[in-house]
Design a protein around this motif. Structure first.
Motif, PDB file in Angstrom:
ATOM      1  N   THR A 137      11.509 -10.222   4.200  1.00  0.00           N
ATOM      2  CA  THR A 137      12.230 -10.168   5.473  1.00  0.00           C
ATOM      3  C   THR A 137      12.373  -8.744   5.968  1.00  0.00           C
ATOM      4  O   THR A 137      12.125  -8.451   7.148  1.00  0.00           O
ATOM      5  N   GLU A 138      12.765  -7.838   5.090  1.00  0.00           N
ATOM      6  CA  GLU A 138      12.932  -6.441   5.492  1.00  0.00           C
ATOM      7  C   GLU A 138      11.611  -5.849   5.979  1.00  0.00           C
ATOM      8  O   GLU A 138      11.575  -5.125   6.982  1.00  0.00           O
ATOM      9  N   THR A 139      10.526  -6.183   5.300  1.00  0.00           N
ATOM     10  CA  THR A 139       9.214  -5.659   5.701  1.00  0.00           C
ATOM     11  C   THR A 139       8.863  -6.088   7.112  1.00  0.00           C
ATOM     12  O   THR A 139       8.454  -5.264   7.950  1.00  0.00           O
ATOM     13  N   LEU A 140       9.028  -7.366   7.409  1.00  0.00           N
ATOM     14  CA  LEU A 140       8.648  -7.879   8.727  1.00  0.00           C
ATOM     15  C   LEU A 140       9.651  -7.477   9.809  1.00  0.00           C
ATOM     16  O   LEU A 140       9.263  -7.226  10.955  1.00  0.00           O
ATOM     17  N   ILE A 176      12.670 -12.034  -1.526  1.00  0.00           N
ATOM     18  CA  ILE A 176      12.074 -11.446  -2.731  1.00  0.00           C
ATOM     19  C   ILE A 176      11.352 -10.164  -2.344  1.00  0.00           C
ATOM     20  O   ILE A 176      10.704 -10.095  -1.299  1.00  0.00           O
ATOM     21  N   ILE A 177      11.450  -9.146  -3.192  1.00  0.00           N
ATOM     22  CA  ILE A 177      10.776  -7.885  -2.895  1.00  0.00           C
ATOM     23  C   ILE A 177       9.262  -8.066  -2.973  1.00  0.00           C
ATOM     24  O   ILE A 177       8.766  -8.965  -3.653  1.00  0.00           O
ATOM     25  N   ILE A 178       8.536  -7.190  -2.296  1.00  0.00           N
ATOM     26  CA  ILE A 178       7.077  -7.271  -2.275  1.00  0.00           C
ATOM     27  C   ILE A 178       6.504  -7.028  -3.667  1.00  0.00           C
ATOM     28  O   ILE A 178       5.604  -7.734  -4.121  1.00  0.00           O
ATOM     29  N   GLY A 179       7.006  -6.027  -4.351  1.00  0.00           N
ATOM     30  CA  GLY A 179       6.519  -5.736  -5.690  1.00  0.00           C
ATOM     31  C   GLY A 179       5.284  -4.857  -5.679  1.00  0.00           C
ATOM     32  O   GLY A 179       4.717  -4.536  -4.638  1.00  0.00           O
ATOM     33  N   GLY A 180       4.865  -4.478  -6.872  1.00  0.00           N
ATOM     34  CA  GLY A 180       3.704  -3.608  -7.020  1.00  0.00           C
ATOM     35  C   GLY A 180       3.097  -3.755  -8.393  1.00  0.00           C
ATOM     36  O   GLY A 180       3.410  -4.712  -9.126  1.00  0.00           O
ATOM     37  N   PRO A 181       2.230  -2.804  -8.786  1.00  0.00           N
ATOM     38  CA  PRO A 181       1.555  -2.901 -10.086  1.00  0.00           C
ATOM     39  C   PRO A 181       2.525  -2.998 -11.264  1.00  0.00           C
ATOM     40  O   PRO A 181       2.263  -3.723 -12.215  1.00  0.00           O
ATOM     41  N   ASN A 182       3.615  -2.256 -11.204  1.00  0.00           N
ATOM     42  CA  ASN A 182       4.585  -2.265 -12.303  1.00  0.00           C
ATOM     43  C   ASN A 182       5.933  -2.843 -11.882  1.00  0.00           C
ATOM     44  O   ASN A 182       6.955  -2.571 -12.513  1.00  0.00           O
ATOM     45  N   LEU A 183       5.920  -3.616 -10.812  1.00  0.00           N
ATOM     46  CA  LEU A 183       7.160  -4.180 -10.285  1.00  0.00           C
ATOM     47  C   LEU A 183       6.915  -5.614  -9.853  1.00  0.00           C
ATOM     48  O   LEU A 183       6.086  -5.875  -8.970  1.00  0.00           O
ATOM     49  N   ARG A 184       7.592  -6.550 -10.475  1.00  0.00           N
ATOM     50  CA  ARG A 184       7.389  -7.964 -10.192  1.00  0.00           C
ATOM     51  C   ARG A 184       7.909  -8.308  -8.805  1.00  0.00           C
ATOM     52  O   ARG A 184       9.012  -7.927  -8.422  1.00  0.00           O
ATOM     53  N   GLY A 185       7.089  -9.017  -8.035  1.00  0.00           N
ATOM     54  CA  GLY A 185       7.480  -9.405  -6.681  1.00  0.00           C
ATOM     55  C   GLY A 185       6.816 -10.703  -6.273  1.00  0.00           C
ATOM     56  O   GLY A 185       6.659 -11.613  -7.093  1.00  0.00           O
ATOM     57  N   VAL A 186       6.416 -10.796  -5.023  1.00  0.00           N
ATOM     58  CA  VAL A 186       5.802 -12.022  -4.516  1.00  0.00           C
ATOM     59  C   VAL A 186       4.378 -12.138  -5.055  1.00  0.00           C
ATOM     60  O   VAL A 186       3.807 -11.191  -5.607  1.00  0.00           O
ATOM     61  N   SER A 187       3.776 -13.314  -4.877  1.00  0.00           N
ATOM     62  CA  SER A 187       2.420 -13.551  -5.358  1.00  0.00           C
ATOM     63  C   SER A 187       1.403 -12.868  -4.446  1.00  0.00           C
ATOM     64  O   SER A 187       1.734 -12.388  -3.354  1.00  0.00           O
ATOM     65  N   GLY A 188       0.137 -12.865  -4.889  1.00  0.00           N
ATOM     66  CA  GLY A 188      -0.911 -12.229  -4.109  1.00  0.00           C
ATOM     67  C   GLY A 188      -1.130 -12.891  -2.766  1.00  0.00           C
ATOM     68  O   GLY A 188      -1.324 -12.224  -1.747  1.00  0.00           O
ATOM     69  N   GLY A 189      -1.094 -14.225  -2.743  1.00  0.00           N
ATOM     70  CA  GLY A 189      -1.265 -14.941  -1.483  1.00  0.00           C
ATOM     71  C   GLY A 189      -0.124 -14.693  -0.517  1.00  0.00           C
ATOM     72  O   GLY A 189      -0.333 -14.537   0.694  1.00  0.00           O
ATOM     73  N   GLU A 190       1.099 -14.647  -1.054  1.00  0.00           N
ATOM     74  CA  GLU A 190       2.257 -14.362  -0.200  1.00  0.00           C
ATOM     75  C   GLU A 190       2.202 -12.931   0.332  1.00  0.00           C
ATOM     76  O   GLU A 190       2.542 -12.676   1.488  1.00  0.00           O
ATOM     77  N   ARG A 191       1.736 -12.010  -0.499  1.00  0.00           N
ATOM     78  CA  ARG A 191       1.606 -10.626  -0.048  1.00  0.00           C
ATOM     79  C   ARG A 191       0.584 -10.521   1.075  1.00  0.00           C
ATOM     80  O   ARG A 191       0.777  -9.795   2.050  1.00  0.00           O
TER      81      ARG A 191
END
Length: 626
Positions: A137-140, A176-191
């Motif tokens: 939500t924050e991203t969009l 849910i946060i977007i996440g990154g390589p070392n941070l758990r977040g949304v799935s690849g499709g959701e990203r």
């Protein structure tokens, strides 16, 4: 009163429309994309082994070799081909983001690309460049606040972002946060859908996507392409690169462009591709995925095993067949003005305003976003603990030192300059290299001015840059027993904070100039060590041929200010059995007690100068502008 009532009803109606309308509705403006004989050439510098630099040779390599095609509103064009065939290069060129030696003609409604056209163009890169600590939500929402017109209220922009979240089926992961390589977040499709959603916020008439299904499973890829198909039905023009789609996905493409080594092997309807290659003597020996068959052809592999020379011969045969059967008719179609396609003239219906929001709106939005993204850094337990631990250790080592221990006190003051020279320098060096991809993406989209980003980034870093040295000074100053007057403490704190800001500016400049964290760190270490050695504490008699370093040394001027905060002319101290002047002490005499205002002025000039250098270095990133 009547006019006011109409305005209120209009705003209410527009807000309701934003909430209830679908992003898949028809767009107001349609864009027909044509590209004719697009050629892209790059220069390659080649130097032989163990050869001198004067033997340097410059070679030219053609990445795109005369690509022609067109796609109209309501159509989805898929560009296929093996890795390195030029798909992404062509997509970047069509999206108006490719500089360099680009020849040929690319038109949008029979007009060249312009900044106004950019307003109606969305571009989704292959790698999802998103802030990892922001939620969906924050991203969009932040994207909507930056990219939607300023005549929309903030509430309307937020509702528009909510509508995109609902239509792209992101409701489940909206918090849910977007996440990154070392941070758990949304799935690849959701990203990936978040990346598409960022572009859909502006309701683009023309949408480019680079490998939107890369790294996704077949079900997720199908959902992404289904979403794009719905967008095309709304009158949008969609162009994408795709590597190896499934059979089900392949037949959803309206048009297909097959590339091999920068050459076109096919352009036309996806439903006609198998029949075309069968007509020129190429058909699969067994039932197979059309995309697999096309990739084999693009690699020069037929249904039977072939040698490397036969593969090149086969590519040439396919290229000649394309020129004989498709090329001439396609060029004639592209060059012809198609009056059957109704398109709106974007340039006539759009106000010629470059930015969607004001400069101050951009600064405040970027500042809020930056604070949310980096709040974990601002309140980093490790960083705060590090400063507190060093502060108490310093205070204990210099516990209640007296003026009679002038060597100790001057050493403490010079330690101030060293620790708070390196600490903010290394923090700032990583600032721009870590955000280069995001800055390139958002600047290329025309989201904000570079000056807005720079000011917001600088202001956003001030809390940690100011709070930690202030905490350090409060702890060490009174523990070490420095001059116990409030005025002296404030002067010491002022000198320390000014030094921190200058060192931060140097770090920003180095990071922006080099854009490589390791190289910038090495360069910063060398520069700061040079400043420290010439700071007037270690070496009092600097040779004349290198003495110029002390005039540009941050350590030298900071040390002078700190000395001036503690000692005065004619002040004495007990040195053995006699009384000596403080200003005659070697570590103090080398910098002197005079020239306080001059040092402040020089540090202020450095503060501005380094930031100007950083800003100028950033101007080469993304689209030009200030």
């Amino acid at each position: 009163m009547a006019t006011q009532r109409v305005d209120i009803e209009s705003q209410s109606s527009r807000a309701q429309t934003l909430t209830c309308s679908s992003i898949f509705n028809k767009v107001d403006r349609h864009i027909s994309l044509k590209f004719h004989e697009v050629v892209y050439t790059v220069k390659i510098k080649k130097i032989g082994w163990m050869k001198k630099t004067n033997n340097l040779q410059t070679l030219e390599k053609q990445i795109l070799k005369g690509i022609t095609g067109m796609v109209v509103p309501g159509e989805m064009l898929a560009m296929l081909g093996p890795s390195g065939c030029g798909k992404t290069t062509l997509l970047t060129a069509l999206g108006g983001r490719l500089g360099g030696n680009l020849n040929g003609t690319i038109t949008y409604n029979d007009k060249p690309f312009s900044s106004i056209m950019k307003r109606y163009t969305g571009f989704v890169t292959q790698d999802d460049v998103l802030y990892p600590h922001l939620t969906v939500t924050e991203t969009l929402v932040f994207t909507a606040l930056l990219r939607l017109p300023k005549d929309f209220t903030s509430h309307e922009k937020v509702m528009h972002a909510e509508a995109v979240i609902n239509q792209l089926r992101l409701t489940r992961c909206k918090n849910i946060i977007i996440g990154g390589p070392n941070l758990r977040g949304v799935s690849g499709g959701e990203r990936k859908r978040v990346s598409i959603g960022q572009e859909m916020l502006i309701n683009p008439s023309l949408l480019f996507l680079d490998e939107p299904t890369s790294g996704l499973d077949s079900t997720t890829a199908q959902r992404i392409v289904s979403t794009l198909t719905e967008l095309a039905r709304g009158g949008r023009t969609i162009v994408m690169t795709i590597h190896q789609p499934s059979s089900k996905l392949f037949y959803t493409f309206h048009k297909v462009l097959l590339l091999s080594e920068g050459n076109s092997l096919f352009f036309g309807k996806g439903s006609d591709v198998m029949a075309y290659f069968d007509s020129i003597g190429f058909s699969p020996s067994v039932a197979m995925n059309p995309s697999d068959f096309l990739l084999d052809l693009a690699n020069g592999i037929s249904s039977e095993d072939s040698s490397c020379s036969d593969q090149n011969e086969m590519k040439q045969k396919l290229g000649l067949a394309y020129k004989s059967n498709l090329d001439e008719n396609l060029k004639a179609e592209v060059l012809a003005v198609n009056n059957d396609i109704h398109v709106n003239d974007v340039s006539e219906s759009m106000k010629h305003e470059r930015w969607m929001t004001t400069w101050w709106q951009q600064v405040t939005i970027l500042l809020r976003r930056g604070v949310k993204e980096r709040r974990h850094e601002f309140f980093s337990t490790i960083k705060i603990s590090q400063v507190i631990a060093v502060s108490f250790l310093t205070g204990l080592l210099w516990w209640q030192s007296k003026t009679s221990h002038l060597q100790d006190q001057s050493g403490l003051l010079f330690f101030y300059t060293g620790f708070w020279g390196f600490f903010p320098l290394f923090q700032a060096i990583f600032t721009f290299p870590q955000e280069i991809l995001m800055l390139e993406k958002e600047r290329a989209s025309g989201m904000y001015r570079l000056s807005s980003y720079f000011v917001s980034r600088t202001l956003g870093d001030l809390p940690m840059e100011m709070v930690l040295p202030t905490l350090f000074c409060i702890i060490t100053y009174w523990m070490a027993g420095l001059k116990p007057t409030f005025g002296s403490f404030i002067y010491t704190l002022f000198a320390l904070l000014l030094s921190v800001l200058v060192s931060q500016g140097l770090g920003l400049a180095l990071g922006a100039l080099v854009m490589d964290q390791q190289s910038a760190t090495i360069l910063g270490s060398v520069i700061m060590l040079s400043f420290t050695l010439a700071g007037g504490y270690y070496v009092q008699h600097v040779p004349a041929f290198i003495s110029w370093i002390k005039f540009v040394s941050i350590s030298q001027h900071t040390y002078k200010l700190l000395i001036g905060s503690q000692y005065e002319h004619d002040q004495t101290y007990q040195c053995g059995n006699r009384t000596c002047l403080v200003e005659d002490f070697p570590a103090i005499n080398s910098v002197g007690l005079d020239g306080q205002v001059t040092s402040i002025a020089i540090l202020v000039v450095m503060l501005v100068f380094y930031r100007v250098i950083a800003y100028l270095a950033l101007m080469r990133i993304g689209m030009p502008g200030n």
